[in-house]
Design an enzyme around this catalytic site. Structure first.
Site, PDB file in Angstrom:
ATOM      1  N   ARG A 111      -1.864  -6.024  -7.978  1.00  0.00           N
ATOM      2  CA  ARG A 111      -0.518  -7.265  -7.902  1.00  0.00           C
ATOM      3  C   ARG A 111      -0.486  -7.987  -9.226  1.00  0.00           C
ATOM      4  O   ARG A 111       0.864  -8.274  -9.866  1.00  0.00           O
ATOM      5  CB  ARG A 111      -0.471  -7.542  -6.644  1.00  0.00           C
ATOM      6  CG  ARG A 111      -0.488  -6.506  -5.473  1.00  0.00           C
ATOM      7  CD  ARG A 111      -1.543  -6.733  -3.928  1.00  0.00           C
ATOM      8  NE  ARG A 111      -3.011  -7.409  -4.388  1.00  0.00           N
ATOM      9  CZ  ARG A 111      -3.466  -7.469  -3.287  1.00  0.00           C
ATOM     10  NH1 ARG A 111      -2.873  -7.590  -2.016  1.00  0.00           N
ATOM     11  NH2 ARG A 111      -4.836  -7.130  -3.899  1.00  0.00           N
ATOM     12  N   SER A 143      -2.764  -7.408   2.538  1.00  0.00           N
ATOM     13  CA  SER A 143      -2.966  -7.491   4.131  1.00  0.00           C
ATOM     14  C   SER A 143      -3.405  -9.281   4.389  1.00  0.00           C
ATOM     15  O   SER A 143      -3.111  -9.189   6.105  1.00  0.00           O
ATOM     16  CB  SER A 143      -4.562  -6.566   5.005  1.00  0.00           C
ATOM     17  OG  SER A 143      -4.157  -5.036   4.135  1.00  0.00           O
ATOM     18  N   HIS A 150       1.040  -1.045   0.024  1.00  0.00           N
ATOM     19  CA  HIS A 150      -0.228  -0.035  -0.276  1.00  0.00           C
ATOM     20  C   HIS A 150       0.309   1.118   0.004  1.00  0.00           C
ATOM     21  O   HIS A 150       0.561   1.844  -0.684  1.00  0.00           O
ATOM     22  CB  HIS A 150      -0.736   0.040   1.333  1.00  0.00           C
ATOM     23  CG  HIS A 150      -1.795  -0.842   0.903  1.00  0.00           C
ATOM     24  ND1 HIS A 150      -2.149  -2.253   1.994  1.00  0.00           N
ATOM     25  CD2 HIS A 150      -2.887  -1.537   0.489  1.00  0.00           C
ATOM     26  CE1 HIS A 150      -3.295  -2.354   2.259  1.00  0.00           C
ATOM     27  NE2 HIS A 150      -4.117  -2.091   1.208  1.00  0.00           N
ATOM     28  N   LYS A 186     -15.352  -6.612   3.690  1.00  0.00           N
ATOM     29  CA  LYS A 186     -14.600  -7.948   4.595  1.00  0.00           C
ATOM     30  C   LYS A 186     -14.575  -7.351   6.287  1.00  0.00           C
ATOM     31  O   LYS A 186     -14.440  -6.785   6.629  1.00  0.00           O
ATOM     32  CB  LYS A 186     -12.519  -7.591   3.885  1.00  0.00           C
ATOM     33  CG  LYS A 186     -12.833  -7.526   3.130  1.00  0.00           C
ATOM     34  CD  LYS A 186     -11.344  -7.612   2.773  1.00  0.00           C
ATOM     35  CE  LYS A 186     -10.970  -6.960   0.983  1.00  0.00           C
ATOM     36  NZ  LYS A 186      -9.669  -6.209   0.357  1.00  0.00           N
TER      37      LYS A 186
END
Ligand code: ADP
Length: 166
Positions: free
Chosen positions: A91, A129, A17, A41
């Site tokens: 990514r 994460s 990030h 989430k």
């Protein structure tokens, strides 16, 4: 004044990030990092904790970065904040499908806001994460994937058995 908004869960912020934030800060006059408060989430850190970790880890950028909570619709917030772009990190190909759908939907909702994808340094392309929380939960060393204060916060969450579920 070119302003961008970088939304995400940041649960917690990782070096990936931060790499994206740094790249965005070079391209825009101002970057608003927006912590999604009502993400679907299940979060390990509260939104206040996530904001505090971001505050500590983005302090080096000074006034160029501001942090905020994001409660409503992203494009509404972007319009109100005068942001011309939404920043997202890419990514791997696996990110693409979801990000592509989101970008086109956001464009449909608000055509004046463009989504911009930034790719992190190769070393960070495998970082998420979710994976960091899993390593920390199992007692692994996350020191090379997150800043020191984040590693300490993760350690604090998982220090006593049964104290947290990622
Ligand atoms: P995560 O998938 O890690 O839970 P977030 O919801 O916080 O991430 O993601 C916010 C944005 O940051 C998304 O666009 C995501 O693709 C991007 N991002 C997350 N981790 C990285 C990374 N290691 N490198 C580049 N971008 C990333």
């Amino acid at each position: 004044m070119h302003r961008a908004i970088y939304p995400g869960s940041f649960d917690p912020v990782t070096n990936g990030h931060l790499d994206v934030i740094e790249r965005a800060a070079k391209l825009f006059d101002h970057v608003i990092v927006a912590v999604a408060a009502n993400s679907q989430k299940q979060a390990l850190f509260s939104s206040d904790e996530r904001l505090e970790l971001l505050r500590q880890t983005t302090a080096c950028h000074g006034a160029k970065i501001t942090l905020t909570r994001l409660d409503g619709l992203l494009v509404d917030f972007a319009r109100q904040a005068g942001a011309s772009a939404i920043i997202r990190g890419l990514r791997a190909v696996s990110d693409f499908e979801f990000e592509f759908q989101m970008a086109l939907m956001n464009r449909k909702l608000e055509s004046s806001v463009e989504t911009l994808f930034l790719m992190p340094k190769e070393d960070y392309t495998y970082l998420s994460s979710r994976i960091i929380k899993e390593i920390a939960r199992l007692g692994g060393n996350v020191g090379s994937f997150v800043p020191e204060c984040v590693a300490a916060a993760l350690h604090g969450k998982f220090a006593s058995p049964g104290s947290a579920q990622p």
